[in-house]
Motif scaffolding. Structure first.
Motif, PDB file in Angstrom:
ATOM      1  N   LYS A   1       0.828  -1.213   0.000  1.00 45.07           N
ATOM      2  CA  LYS A   1       0.000   0.000   0.000  1.00 45.07           C
ATOM      3  C   LYS A   1       0.861   1.261   0.000  1.00 45.07           C
ATOM      4  O   LYS A   1       0.509   2.266  -0.632  1.00 45.07           O
ATOM      5  CB  LYS A   1      -0.937   0.002   1.211  1.00 45.07           C
ATOM      6  N   ILE A   2       1.986   1.232   0.702  1.00 39.81           N
ATOM      7  CA  ILE A   2       2.886   2.388   0.693  1.00 39.81           C
ATOM      8  C   ILE A   2       3.404   2.633  -0.720  1.00 39.81           C
ATOM      9  O   ILE A   2       3.436   3.771  -1.209  1.00 39.81           O
ATOM     10  CB  ILE A   2       4.079   2.165   1.656  1.00 39.81           C
ATOM     11  N   ASN A   3       3.791   1.560  -1.382  1.00 46.30           N
ATOM     12  CA  ASN A   3       4.390   1.680  -2.720  1.00 46.30           C
ATOM     13  C   ASN A   3       3.386   2.026  -3.807  1.00 46.30           C
ATOM     14  O   ASN A   3       3.755   2.613  -4.834  1.00 46.30           O
ATOM     15  CB  ASN A   3       5.110   0.375  -3.082  1.00 46.30           C
ATOM     16  N   THR A   4       2.108   1.682  -3.598  1.00 49.00           N
ATOM     17  CA  THR A   4       1.134   1.852  -4.676  1.00 49.00           C
ATOM     18  C   THR A   4       0.098   2.942  -4.435  1.00 49.00           C
ATOM     19  O   THR A   4      -0.522   3.417  -5.385  1.00 49.00           O
ATOM     20  CB  THR A   4       0.382   0.530  -4.933  1.00 49.00           C
ATOM     21  N   GLU A   5      -0.132   3.342  -3.180  1.00 47.91           N
ATOM     22  CA  GLU A   5      -1.237   4.277  -2.916  1.00 47.91           C
ATOM     23  C   GLU A   5      -0.927   5.328  -1.861  1.00 47.91           C
ATOM     24  O   GLU A   5      -1.127   6.526  -2.106  1.00 47.91           O
ATOM     25  CB  GLU A   5      -2.478   3.482  -2.485  1.00 47.91           C
ATOM     26  N   LEU A   6      -0.429   4.928  -0.714  1.00 47.19           N
ATOM     27  CA  LEU A   6      -0.338   5.845   0.415  1.00 47.19           C
ATOM     28  C   LEU A   6       0.612   7.009   0.195  1.00 47.19           C
ATOM     29  O   LEU A   6       0.425   8.083   0.774  1.00 47.19           O
ATOM     30  CB  LEU A   6       0.077   5.077   1.674  1.00 47.19           C
ATOM     31  N   MET A   7       1.628   6.831  -0.636  1.00 50.67           N
ATOM     32  CA  MET A   7       2.571   7.911  -0.905  1.00 50.67           C
ATOM     33  C   MET A   7       2.351   8.529  -2.281  1.00 50.67           C
ATOM     34  O   MET A   7       3.174   9.317  -2.759  1.00 50.67           O
ATOM     35  CB  MET A   7       4.008   7.397  -0.776  1.00 50.67           C
ATOM     36  N   ASP A   8       1.233   8.171  -2.904  1.00 49.16           N
ATOM     37  CA  ASP A   8       0.911   8.701  -4.238  1.00 49.16           C
ATOM     38  C   ASP A   8       0.553  10.182  -4.132  1.00 49.16           C
ATOM     39  O   ASP A   8      -0.299  10.572  -3.330  1.00 49.16           O
ATOM     40  CB  ASP A   8      -0.255   7.911  -4.830  1.00 49.16           C
ATOM     41  N   SER A   9       1.164  11.018  -4.947  1.00 50.04           N
ATOM     42  CA  SER A   9       0.952  12.468  -4.878  1.00 50.04           C
ATOM     43  C   SER A   9      -0.467  12.875  -5.250  1.00 50.04           C
ATOM     44  O   SER A   9      -0.880  14.000  -4.969  1.00 50.04           O
ATOM     45  CB  SER A   9       1.945  13.187  -5.795  1.00 50.04           C
ATOM     46  N   SER A  10      -1.244  11.965  -5.855  1.00 50.72           N
ATOM     47  CA  SER A  10      -2.624  12.306  -6.213  1.00 50.72           C
ATOM     48  C   SER A  10      -3.494  12.453  -4.958  1.00 50.72           C
ATOM     49  O   SER A  10      -4.520  13.134  -4.986  1.00 50.72           O
ATOM     50  CB  SER A  10      -3.222  11.234  -7.134  1.00 50.72           C
ATOM     51  N   ILE A  11      -3.100  11.820  -3.864  1.00 50.12           N
ATOM     52  CA  ILE A  11      -3.842  11.987  -2.602  1.00 50.12           C
ATOM     53  C   ILE A  11      -2.937  12.495  -1.487  1.00 50.12           C
ATOM     54  O   ILE A  11      -3.385  13.224  -0.605  1.00 50.12           O
ATOM     55  CB  ILE A  11      -4.527  10.672  -2.155  1.00 50.12           C
ATOM     56  N   ASN A  12      -1.666  12.111  -1.500  1.00 52.60           N
ATOM     57  CA  ASN A  12      -0.729  12.505  -0.456  1.00 52.60           C
ATOM     58  C   ASN A  12      -0.018  13.782  -0.899  1.00 52.60           C
ATOM     59  O   ASN A  12       0.966  13.739  -1.636  1.00 52.60           O
ATOM     60  CB  ASN A  12       0.272  11.378  -0.181  1.00 52.60           C
ATOM     61  N   ASP A  13      -0.509  14.920  -0.428  1.00 54.38           N
ATOM     62  CA  ASP A  13      -0.066  16.219  -0.939  1.00 54.38           C
ATOM     63  C   ASP A  13       1.423  16.473  -0.742  1.00 54.38           C
ATOM     64  O   ASP A  13       2.085  17.018  -1.622  1.00 54.38           O
ATOM     65  CB  ASP A  13      -0.868  17.342  -0.261  1.00 54.38           C
ATOM     66  N   ASN A  14       1.964  16.122   0.417  1.00 52.35           N
ATOM     67  CA  ASN A  14       3.379  16.390   0.698  1.00 52.35           C
ATOM     68  C   ASN A  14       4.215  15.119   0.814  1.00 52.35           C
ATOM     69  O   ASN A  14       5.357  15.168   1.263  1.00 52.35           O
ATOM     70  CB  ASN A  14       3.505  17.197   1.998  1.00 52.35           C
ATOM     71  N   LYS A  15       3.594  13.995   0.425  1.00 50.16           N
ATOM     72  CA  LYS A  15       4.260  12.697   0.525  1.00 50.16           C
ATOM     73  C   LYS A  15       4.783  12.446   1.941  1.00 50.16           C
ATOM     74  O   LYS A  15       5.932  12.036   2.147  1.00 50.16           O
ATOM     75  CB  LYS A  15       5.382  12.575  -0.514  1.00 50.16           C
ATOM     76  N   LYS A  16       3.890  12.723   2.911  1.00 44.87           N
ATOM     77  CA  LYS A  16       4.209  12.450   4.312  1.00 44.87           C
ATOM     78  C   LYS A  16       3.085  11.605   4.892  1.00 44.87           C
ATOM     79  O   LYS A  16       1.916  11.891   4.670  1.00 44.87           O
ATOM     80  CB  LYS A  16       4.384  13.753   5.094  1.00 44.87           C
ATOM     81  N   LEU A  17       3.460  10.585   5.654  1.00 45.29           N
ATOM     82  CA  LEU A  17       2.502   9.592   6.133  1.00 45.29           C
ATOM     83  C   LEU A  17       2.608   9.442   7.648  1.00 45.29           C
ATOM     84  O   LEU A  17       3.705   9.345   8.197  1.00 45.29           O
ATOM     85  CB  LEU A  17       2.783   8.255   5.446  1.00 45.29           C
ATOM     86  N   LEU A  18       1.450   9.407   8.313  1.00 45.93           N
ATOM     87  CA  LEU A  18       1.381   9.264   9.758  1.00 45.93           C
ATOM     88  C   LEU A  18       0.740   7.916  10.094  1.00 45.93           C
ATOM     89  O   LEU A  18      -0.394   7.651   9.714  1.00 45.93           O
ATOM     90  CB  LEU A  18       0.551  10.415  10.344  1.00 45.93           C
ATOM     91  N   ILE A  19       1.475   7.063  10.827  1.00 47.95           N
ATOM     92  CA  ILE A  19       1.010   5.712  11.135  1.00 47.95           C
ATOM     93  C   ILE A  19       0.912   5.545  12.655  1.00 47.95           C
ATOM     94  O   ILE A  19       1.889   5.752  13.377  1.00 47.95           O
ATOM     95  CB  ILE A  19       1.970   4.648  10.564  1.00 47.95           C
TER      96      ILE A  19
END
Length: 489
Positions: free
Chosen positions: A274-292
């Protein structure tokens, strides 16, 4: 600023109003029943809120502001924006047949109603014979009924812990299961040796398993504080306790052996995908930063180690042991309110426990992933509040939740099986735990598909109506205000 005995509030004499409430509050301090305490405190503060605080405090949530045209226009004029929260997205990770059966067996074993595991290790005091309980009371000052309640609470806490750990990660569950197995094994060894030590402030299991019982006896002889350690012969305990420890040992030994055979981690594999295919995608992740988020420190540290091995270098693992030392690093990399000159881009991912669920800005990220299910709705709102903040440049907030399911080729069956897992969790946690709903809705997972709404002031709806009426009908409004009533056919 008010005269305490002659205020302009609804309550004229504040001293007279607060006196009985203070007395009630003091009485609650001596109450042992937690439910009575909760109800009593709630009743006291409801009266204070309704008769005093509502007269002097104006509180508006973002929901109130959005629903009030005048307020909302003012927000627009200031150039302030509120991000929209997209309904939570589910991430299903599939278990093979063997692991799925073991998963379900484990939840069934951990249940309160289960006869396989009695959690006797944490209820020793409860099963002391009357004479020994009297001696315990003299040594510690704890009366027998309170001791029984403490024992039940410890068993309950351990059950909830194990259920949450298996939801968090296989690694965290194995670690917790291993510690419980060792603690029970130590109790079994004490039973065989003829003396059971009760010492909440000492790691008795470590002494026993490392053959240091003589050291325990030395501590017992020299202990000035009788609450530190007490020793009782096996004969002081009812047979039910002794047999319960043996039965629990058998159950834990079999369960641990089965989990030791599990080497795959489908949840982690799905996570990385999911990280590689969706969670870090710039189409939804504006700054490519993820909080887990995870409730377990062992899970966050495990994920950190695994991600590092898989080539993810720009990650932080935060828990109570290092949160203060990393506060500046976190702010520079994830706080959108930091001056541009202070903002850095050294890290993309934060793995954190609840230590960052309150009081920090992390709104350079607009995506939250709950690695384990946030059963407490208040806690979920706190987590979302880290990114759903004024000052964010994002227009949308995304929330992802993990759910286990059995492996299947049919998508409908996939959701059904995930739903059944949720039901199993509900049953294992029990209705006395704070969870979303005691009955999840099929296919949508009920409230797991929704974000708990902010509170809104119902009175504001009527206030908005009056404001609009005053603006559109100023003369009529003034007449009504002055007591001139007009009746129309």
């Amino acid at each position: 600023f008010q005269d305490a005995k002659k205020s302009t509030l609804e309550v004229g004499n504040l001293q007279h109003f607060f006196r009985p409430l203070i007395d009630d509050y003091r009485k609650l301090k001596h109450e042992r029943d937690h439910d009575k305490i909760a109800r009593g405190v709630k009743k006291i503060y409801k009266e204070i809120r309704e008769k005093v605080l509502e007269s002097i405090i104006v509180r508006r949530t973002r929901t109130d502001i959005k629903n009030t045209p005048e307020y909302w226009q003012d927000i627009i004029d200031q150039g302030v924006t509120f991000p929209d929260i997209v309904p939570p997205k589910q991430i299903l990770y599939e278990l093979d047949e063997h692991t799925d059966n073991l998963y379900d067996l484990t939840l069934k074993t951990l249940k309160k109603e289960s006869k396989d595991l009695g959690y006797y290790r944490y209820q020793a005091i409860k099963f002391l014979r009357p004479e020994a309980k009297d001696a315990y009371q003299k040594a510690t000052g704890v009366n027998p009924s309170q001791a029984d309640r403490i024992s039940d609470q410890l068993a309950h806490i351990m059950r909830i812990l194990l259920v949450k750990r298996i939801d968090s990660s296989f690694h965290a569950f194995k670690m917790s299961l291993g510690r419980y197995y060792d603690a029970n094994r130590a109790m079994l060894k004490m039973i065989k040796n003829g003396t059971i030590y009760i010492a909440p402030k000492l790691k008795v299991s470590d002494f026993i398993l490392n053959e240091n019982e003589a050291e325990l006896e030395e501590i017992l002889r020299n202990a000035e504080d009788t609450e530190t350690i007490n020793a009782y012969p096996v004969e002081d305990f009812y047979e039910e306790f002794l047999q319960g420890i043996k039965d629990d040992h058998s159950t834990l030994k079999k369960l641990k052996a089965k989990w030791d055979e599990v080497t795959d981690d489908p949840k982690y594999d799905t996570f990385v995908h999911k990280i590689n295919t969706e969670l870090m995608d710039s189409s939804i992740n504006d700054n490519k930063k993820l909080l887990i988020f995870s409730e377990s420190k062992e899970t966050t540290r495990y994920l950190y180690k695994k991600l590092k091995q898989d080539g993810f270098d720009r990650i932080l693992s935060v828990d109570s042991s290092n949160s203060k030392n990393l506060s500046e690093v976190i702010a520079h990399n994830f706080d959108a309110n930091q001056p541009i000159t202070d903002q850095k881009d050294d890290y993309d991912i934060i793995l954190t426990t609840e230590v960052l669920a309150e009081g920090v800005n992390l709104h350079r990220s607009n995506i939250i992933l709950n690695y384990d299910i946030p059963w407490n709705a208040t806690r979920l709102m706190q987590r979302i509040g880290r990114v759903n903040r004024i000052g964010t440049e994002s227009t949308k907030i995304y929330i992802y939740n993990f759910f286990p399911t059995s492996r299947t080729d049919n998508e409908i069956d996939l959701n059904k099986k995930a739903y059944m897992k949720l039901q199993a969790f509900h049953s294992a946690l029990g209705e006395d735990s704070q969870i979303y709903s005691t009955r999840e809705e099929f296919d949508s997972f009920g409230l797991f598909e929704k974000v708990p709404e902010e509170e809104k002031d119902e009175r504001l709806e009527f206030l908005n109506y009056l404001r609009k009426f005053r603006t559109e009908n100023p003369d009529l409004y003034q007449k009504i205000k002055n007591g001139v009533y007009i009746v129309r056919n």
